[in-house]
Design a protein around this motif. Structure first.
Motif, PDB file in Angstrom:
ATOM      1  N   ILE A  40      20.277  -9.286  90.555  1.00 25.02           N
ATOM      2  CA  ILE A  40      21.093 -10.403  91.016  1.00 25.02           C
ATOM      3  C   ILE A  40      20.659 -11.521  90.132  1.00 25.02           C
ATOM      4  O   ILE A  40      19.408 -11.646  90.277  1.00 25.02           O
ATOM      5  CB  ILE A  40      21.112 -10.669  92.695  1.00 25.02           C
ATOM      6  N   HIS A  41      21.417 -12.290  89.635  1.00 23.13           N
ATOM      7  CA  HIS A  41      21.155 -13.728  88.832  1.00 23.13           C
ATOM      8  C   HIS A  41      21.543 -14.708  89.980  1.00 23.13           C
ATOM      9  O   HIS A  41      22.548 -14.971  90.325  1.00 23.13           O
ATOM     10  CB  HIS A  41      21.645 -13.734  87.646  1.00 23.13           C
ATOM     11  N   PHE A  42      20.557 -15.748  90.227  1.00 23.87           N
ATOM     12  CA  PHE A  42      20.947 -16.917  90.812  1.00 23.87           C
ATOM     13  C   PHE A  42      20.909 -18.094  89.920  1.00 23.87           C
ATOM     14  O   PHE A  42      19.883 -18.176  88.738  1.00 23.87           O
ATOM     15  CB  PHE A  42      19.899 -17.237  91.974  1.00 23.87           C
ATOM     16  N   LYS A  43      22.040 -18.769  89.732  1.00 23.65           N
ATOM     17  CA  LYS A  43      22.284 -20.105  88.860  1.00 23.65           C
ATOM     18  C   LYS A  43      22.172 -21.240  89.531  1.00 23.65           C
ATOM     19  O   LYS A  43      22.735 -21.291  90.932  1.00 23.65           O
ATOM     20  CB  LYS A  43      23.295 -19.727  87.918  1.00 23.65           C
ATOM     21  N   ASP A  44      21.869 -22.313  89.088  1.00 24.69           N
ATOM     22  CA  ASP A  44      21.908 -23.727  89.707  1.00 24.69           C
ATOM     23  C   ASP A  44      23.350 -24.048  89.366  1.00 24.69           C
ATOM     24  O   ASP A  44      24.294 -23.409  88.539  1.00 24.69           O
ATOM     25  CB  ASP A  44      20.952 -24.706  89.368  1.00 24.69           C
ATOM     26  N   ALA A  45      23.822 -25.230  89.929  1.00 22.95           N
ATOM     27  CA  ALA A  45      25.164 -25.785  89.791  1.00 22.95           C
ATOM     28  C   ALA A  45      25.577 -26.154  88.487  1.00 22.95           C
ATOM     29  O   ALA A  45      26.644 -26.356  87.850  1.00 22.95           O
ATOM     30  CB  ALA A  45      25.389 -27.102  90.635  1.00 22.95           C
ATOM     31  N   LYS A  46      24.556 -26.228  87.599  1.00 21.63           N
ATOM     32  CA  LYS A  46      24.710 -26.466  86.006  1.00 21.63           C
ATOM     33  C   LYS A  46      24.661 -25.382  85.262  1.00 21.63           C
ATOM     34  O   LYS A  46      24.840 -25.327  84.021  1.00 21.63           O
ATOM     35  CB  LYS A  46      23.652 -27.554  85.678  1.00 21.63           C
ATOM     36  N   GLY A  95      24.190  -6.685  88.698  1.00 16.35           N
ATOM     37  CA  GLY A  95      24.108  -7.588  87.650  1.00 16.35           C
ATOM     38  C   GLY A  95      25.030  -8.860  87.934  1.00 16.35           C
ATOM     39  O   GLY A  95      25.466  -9.671  87.199  1.00 16.35           O
ATOM     40  N   MET A  96      25.433  -8.857  89.197  1.00 15.06           N
ATOM     41  CA  MET A  96      26.126 -10.205  89.903  1.00 15.06           C
ATOM     42  C   MET A  96      25.434 -11.433  89.600  1.00 15.06           C
ATOM     43  O   MET A  96      24.316 -11.558  89.823  1.00 15.06           O
ATOM     44  CB  MET A  96      26.579  -9.681  91.327  1.00 15.06           C
ATOM     45  N   THR A  97      25.979 -12.478  89.498  1.00 18.79           N
ATOM     46  CA  THR A  97      25.673 -13.845  89.365  1.00 18.79           C
ATOM     47  C   THR A  97      26.103 -14.708  90.715  1.00 18.79           C
ATOM     48  O   THR A  97      27.233 -14.748  90.884  1.00 18.79           O
ATOM     49  CB  THR A  97      26.076 -14.746  87.884  1.00 18.79           C
ATOM     50  N   ALA A  98      25.147 -15.245  91.215  1.00 20.62           N
ATOM     51  CA  ALA A  98      25.568 -16.096  92.521  1.00 20.62           C
ATOM     52  C   ALA A  98      25.111 -17.576  92.188  1.00 20.62           C
ATOM     53  O   ALA A  98      24.003 -17.986  91.810  1.00 20.62           O
ATOM     54  CB  ALA A  98      24.679 -15.928  93.792  1.00 20.62           C
TER      55      ALA A  98
END
Length: 140
Positions: free
Chosen positions: A27-33, A119-122
């Protein structure tokens, strides 16, 4: 008088076995940008809120996963959003209060991981709304 004492082995609570590197659900965690915060590997059945907390990812979860707030709001990519079961009425009610709601928004506490989500991005929203925690109104 003889007293019998019974004992049993101690039970350890909170032991979580994490997958060996390369074998878990990534799982990939990304910030708002859109910047990558962290990529983690988790087990089937884990929820996004719990694994975010375990890995020090800034996903609040003020109600501790009881579906009573929207502070664990995440935005998923459409292809992974479509793999999840529809949100129930309680989750939809809380999502209605979420900051920066999108068509692919979910509460992290309600996203249970399956192999199909590998592989999902949240993406974390830029802010959260926490209207009433412990019966107190926000002063902001």
């Amino acid at each position: 008088m003889t007293r019998n004492i019974h004992s049993s082995p101690s039970v350890r609570h909170g032991d979580i076995t994490r997958p060996e590197p390369g074998t878990g659900i990534k799982i990939h965690f990304k910030d708002a940008k859109g910047a990558l915060v962290k990529t983690i590997e988790a087990n089937e059945g884990d929820d996004l809120l719990s694994i975010a907390h375990e890995h020090d990812i800034d996903l609040e979860g003020a109600c501790e996963g009881s579906v009573a707030c929207s502070t664990c709001h995440v935005i998923l990519t459409p292809e992974y959003y479509d793999l999840l079961p529809e949100p129930d009425d309680d989750e939809n009610d809380m999502l209605d209060m979420a900051f920066a709601l999108t068509d692919t928004s979910r509460l992290g506490c309600q996203v249970k991981l399956t192999r199909a989500l590998d592989g999902m991005t949240a993406t974390l929203p830029s802010a959260t709304r926490n209207m009433f925690v412990d019966g107190k109104k926000s002063t902001h």
